[in-house]
Design a protein around this motif. Structure first.
Motif, PDB file in Angstrom:
ATOM      1  N   VAL A  76       5.483   1.659   8.655  1.00  0.00           N
ATOM      2  CA  VAL A  76       4.578   0.544   8.418  1.00  0.00           C
ATOM      3  C   VAL A  76       3.779   0.766   7.139  1.00  0.00           C
ATOM      4  O   VAL A  76       3.354   1.882   6.836  1.00  0.00           O
ATOM      5  CB  VAL A  76       3.622   0.368   9.617  1.00  0.00           C
ATOM      6  N   SER A  77       3.585  -0.311   6.395  1.00  0.00           N
ATOM      7  CA  SER A  77       2.719  -0.289   5.216  1.00  0.00           C
ATOM      8  C   SER A  77       1.812  -1.509   5.242  1.00  0.00           C
ATOM      9  O   SER A  77       2.221  -2.604   5.644  1.00  0.00           O
ATOM     10  CB  SER A  77       3.545  -0.299   3.927  1.00  0.00           C
ATOM     11  N   ASP A  78       0.579  -1.321   4.821  1.00  0.00           N
ATOM     12  CA  ASP A  78      -0.319  -2.463   4.642  1.00  0.00           C
ATOM     13  C   ASP A  78       0.175  -3.315   3.471  1.00  0.00           C
ATOM     14  O   ASP A  78       0.613  -2.792   2.446  1.00  0.00           O
ATOM     15  CB  ASP A  78      -1.745  -1.992   4.350  1.00  0.00           C
ATOM     16  N   ASN A 110       0.808  -1.214   0.000  1.00  0.00           N
ATOM     17  CA  ASN A 110       0.000   0.000   0.000  1.00  0.00           C
ATOM     18  C   ASN A 110       0.844   1.268   0.000  1.00  0.00           C
ATOM     19  O   ASN A 110       0.505   2.255  -0.657  1.00  0.00           O
ATOM     20  CB  ASN A 110      -0.927   0.004   1.216  1.00  0.00           C
ATOM     21  N   THR A 152       7.130  -3.917   7.847  1.00  0.00           N
ATOM     22  CA  THR A 152       8.151  -2.880   7.824  1.00  0.00           C
ATOM     23  C   THR A 152       9.420  -3.478   7.234  1.00  0.00           C
ATOM     24  O   THR A 152       9.584  -4.696   7.186  1.00  0.00           O
ATOM     25  CB  THR A 152       8.466  -2.342   9.231  1.00  0.00           C
ATOM     26  N   GLY A 198      -2.016  -7.951   6.191  1.00  0.00           N
ATOM     27  CA  GLY A 198      -1.539  -7.336   7.417  1.00  0.00           C
ATOM     28  C   GLY A 198      -0.625  -6.162   7.165  1.00  0.00           C
ATOM     29  O   GLY A 198      -0.805  -5.413   6.187  1.00  0.00           O
ATOM     30  N   GLU A 199       0.378  -5.998   8.032  1.00  0.00           N
ATOM     31  CA  GLU A 199       1.305  -4.880   7.966  1.00  0.00           C
ATOM     32  C   GLU A 199       2.735  -5.399   7.932  1.00  0.00           C
ATOM     33  O   GLU A 199       3.022  -6.502   8.391  1.00  0.00           O
ATOM     34  CB  GLU A 199       1.122  -3.961   9.175  1.00  0.00           C
ATOM     35  N   GLY A 233      -0.040  -9.956  10.797  1.00  0.00           N
ATOM     36  CA  GLY A 233      -1.327 -10.000  10.125  1.00  0.00           C
ATOM     37  C   GLY A 233      -1.901 -11.399  10.078  1.00  0.00           C
ATOM     38  O   GLY A 233      -1.376 -12.348  10.679  1.00  0.00           O
TER      39      GLY A 233
END
Length: 624
Positions: free
Chosen positions: A250-252, A240, A271, A268-269, A280
């Motif tokens: 953090v990115s989805d 995302n 990094t 989920g997420e 997730g």
């Protein structure tokens, strides 16, 4: 005068509305023609510059490929440039790097028409047709190493650390995002990855993937299909916020991988910081655990095939540690709930967990390690225990109901462990046949000759139920029993097991009765079949003791004692599992006359010796 009027009329007609429209149309056509002429003139003037623009596009393409790969790029084939209908640069036979490890049949770079006309040659879309990558040979220069991770040392100074098993994927994703900057679409057609060393694995072929990102702040998508190690696979990945990942934020992330051996989905997420944290919902399903492992990774020693496996839980993955919370694990039809954790980065993975099952079948686990023979050829098929050296496993299990062969269990607590070449199944406590039981089965893989050891202990079990579980139906034994036995055998193949297994056991029954045996068959002189005296009678006993031992297929009855108020029956003998023959020599010593029923005598006070010999279940009985 007439001529003048005619001209006036023409003038009037010209001033009429229709005449004005026709005049405007002629002017419009003339304007379009003038524009086309101007365009043609401009094109005539610009065309000599297109070669220069093509060179600029070629340089931008080469720079783009070098940025993405981190290697030098050489175009060894023809280069063509087209303006219409699509503005694109096509380069054939492109080599990446100084070796032949990476080559591309054709590279197509799309450019914007207006930019190309104004002398700008920025590549926004690249298509790689038939790229082929072969890993570097041992003599080739080493690839660019992943950037080291800085971790605090004991003296407070940061020292390089490679970050464990996630460092490779972490570096790959970071490199992809960084080097994709400014490119909107990368398309791979008919890509090929050939493993090094000729190990028989087919690698990746027929890869058709699209990597797209509309802008540096937009989401990145990777989607497509490929054949991985001989199996068709579909991939769909969405990041995302790639820019957030580059800032260690953090990115989805959404991932879906589908193939016949394995399906995986994650939502989920993530990094890309030092710990490369991933959190997730994870779902994984494999029709066969062993085939999915072989499909995913490098060739390994044989992995036991325990059947279908599925995992559904919350994943927390950071650095060398992975945890699954609120997890449902399904193994060969048995579904358990609990937690699992794993540690990587050492000499071998380390897995721990606690799972609770409603029902649990142990048979797929034991059959996976030593599959039962189905044909005569299977008796000589090697049994591979090398898997016990590849992982450190300790999983604690509990179940309301369980089964081990023909033995039903309830309220069970057990441990499955693999460590240092030892595979162990330990049933610490269970309710069985109305009593309690414990058992363990251990495979030793790292000894000079692989072997298996085991033990079983039953206390206060129903004797009838116990005999029924081992298919002894001719005779019935009532009462409660205690049973213990130990086993040891080399584990090479089933023929070796059958010929060399050693068993020692002891059975004690109390306050019961032997049903289906007429005492006169042992007391009457002469010879007769055993079945002649196995109907409708009962011999009560106070105690029954049997000592058993076996080496290979022959079972020895080292001691048999049946005692009641009337006397004592003893015997020794052997039973062959190969031809189901039995040989038992015994005596009965009476203390006093006693009847087993109201109508029949148990024996006389005179001692009786007997020989039981022949094929079970109807050997002959000879008394004297």
């Amino acid at each position: 005068m007439a001529r003048k009027l005619s001209l006036d009329r023409l003038a009037l007609r010209a001033d009429a509305p229709g005449a004005r429209r026709r005049g405007s149309k002629r002017l419009g056509l003339a304007a379009v023609g003038a524009v086309l002429a101007a365009f043609a003139l401009a094109a005539f003037i610009i065309v000599p510059r297109l070669a220069v623009d093509a060179e600029a596009a070629r340089a931008d393409l080469v720079d783009r490929l070098e940025t993405m790969t981190g290697q030098t790029v050489a175009v060894e084939g023809e280069i063509t440039f087209s303006l219409l209908p699509q503005t694109r640069l096509t380069a054939r036979h492109v080599r990446i790097g100084t070796t032949d490890a990476f080559s591309i049949g054709t590279v197509v770079a799309d450019l914007d028409l207006v930019d190309a006309m104004t002398g700008t040659a920025t590549v926004s879309r690249v298509v790689l047709v038939r790229p082929e990558w072969r890993p570097l040979a041992e003599t080739d220069p080493a690839p660019i190493a992943a950037d080291p991770v800085l971790v605090p040392a004991a003296n407070g100074m940061a020292t390089p650390h490679q970050g464990g098993p996630l460092e490779g994927p972490r570096h790959l994703v970071r490199t992809l995002i960084e080097r994709f900057h400014g490119l909107q679409t990368l398309e791979i057609r008919s890509g090929v990855f050939r493993p090094r060393g000729g190990n028989g694995r087919s690698g990746i072929s027929n890869a058709n993937l699209i990597i797209a990102q509309s802008s540096a702040s937009a989401a990145m998508y990777v989607a497509g299909s490929f054949i991985w190690n001989g199996q068709p696979s579909d991939l769909d990945l969405r990041i995302n916020s790639p820019s957030a990942l580059l800032e260690d934020e953090v990115s989805d992330v959404e991932l879906a991988l589908s193939s016949p051996p394995l399906t995986v989905s994650f939502d989920g997420e993530a990094t890309l910081d030092r710990n490369a944290t991933i959190t997730g919902a994870l779902r994984l399903a494999a029709p066969s655990l062993s085939r999915s492992i072989e499909w995913l990774g490098e060739p390994r020693p044989h992995t036991p095939d325990i059947g279908p496996v599925a995992i559904d839980g919350t994943l927390l993955l950071a650095s060398n540690l992975a945890g699954l919370q609120d997890t449902t694990v399904t193994v060969a039809g048995s579904r358990g709930y609990g937690v699992m954790e794993a540690e990587f980065g050492g000499a071998k993975p380390r897995v721990r967990g606690t799972l609770a099952f409603e029902t649990l079948d142990f048979d797929p686990l034991t059959r996976a390690i030593a599959p039962l023979p189905r044909t005569v050829f299977d008796f000589n098929r090697p049994i591979d225990l090398a898997f016990a050296r590849d992982i450190d496993l300790d999983v604690r299990l509990s179940a309301g109901r369980a089964s081990f062969g023909q033995v039903p269990l309830t309220d069970i607590a057990a441990v499955i462990a693999l460590d240092d070449g030892i595979a162990k199944l330990d049933i610490g406590d269970a309710q069985v046949f109305g009593g309690r039981g414990q058992a363990n089965l251990t495979f030793h893989a790292d000894s000079s000759r692989p072997k298996a050891t085991g033990s079983l202990s039953l206390t206060g079990v129903d004797s009838d139920a116990l005999l029924s579980s081992i298919d002894v139906a001719t005779l019935g034994v009532g009462g409660r029993s205690d049973l213990s036995f130990s086993m040891e055998t080399p584990v090479v193949d089933w023929e070796t097991i059958i010929r060399n297994v050693r068993i020692d056991g002891h059975l004690t029954a109390r306050a019961g009765a032997i049903r289906g045996l007429d005492p006169r068959v042992l007391a009457s002189p002469g010879a007769r079949p055993l079945l002649a005296g196995t109907k409708g009678t009962t011999i009560p006993f106070d105690t029954l003791n049997v000592d058993l031992s076996a080496t290979g297929p022959r079972l020895r009855i080292d001691g048999l004692e049946i005692a009641n108020g009337a006397g004592l029956l003893t015997g020794v003998g052997s039973v062959s599992a190969q031809d189901e023959s039995i040989s038992l020599l015994g005596t009965y010593s009476a203390d006093a006359q006693q009847t087993a029923s109201a109508e029949r005598e148990f024996t006389t006070s005179k001692p009786v010796a007997f020989i039981l010999q022949g094929q079970w279940p109807n050997p002959s009985v000879t008394t004297r």
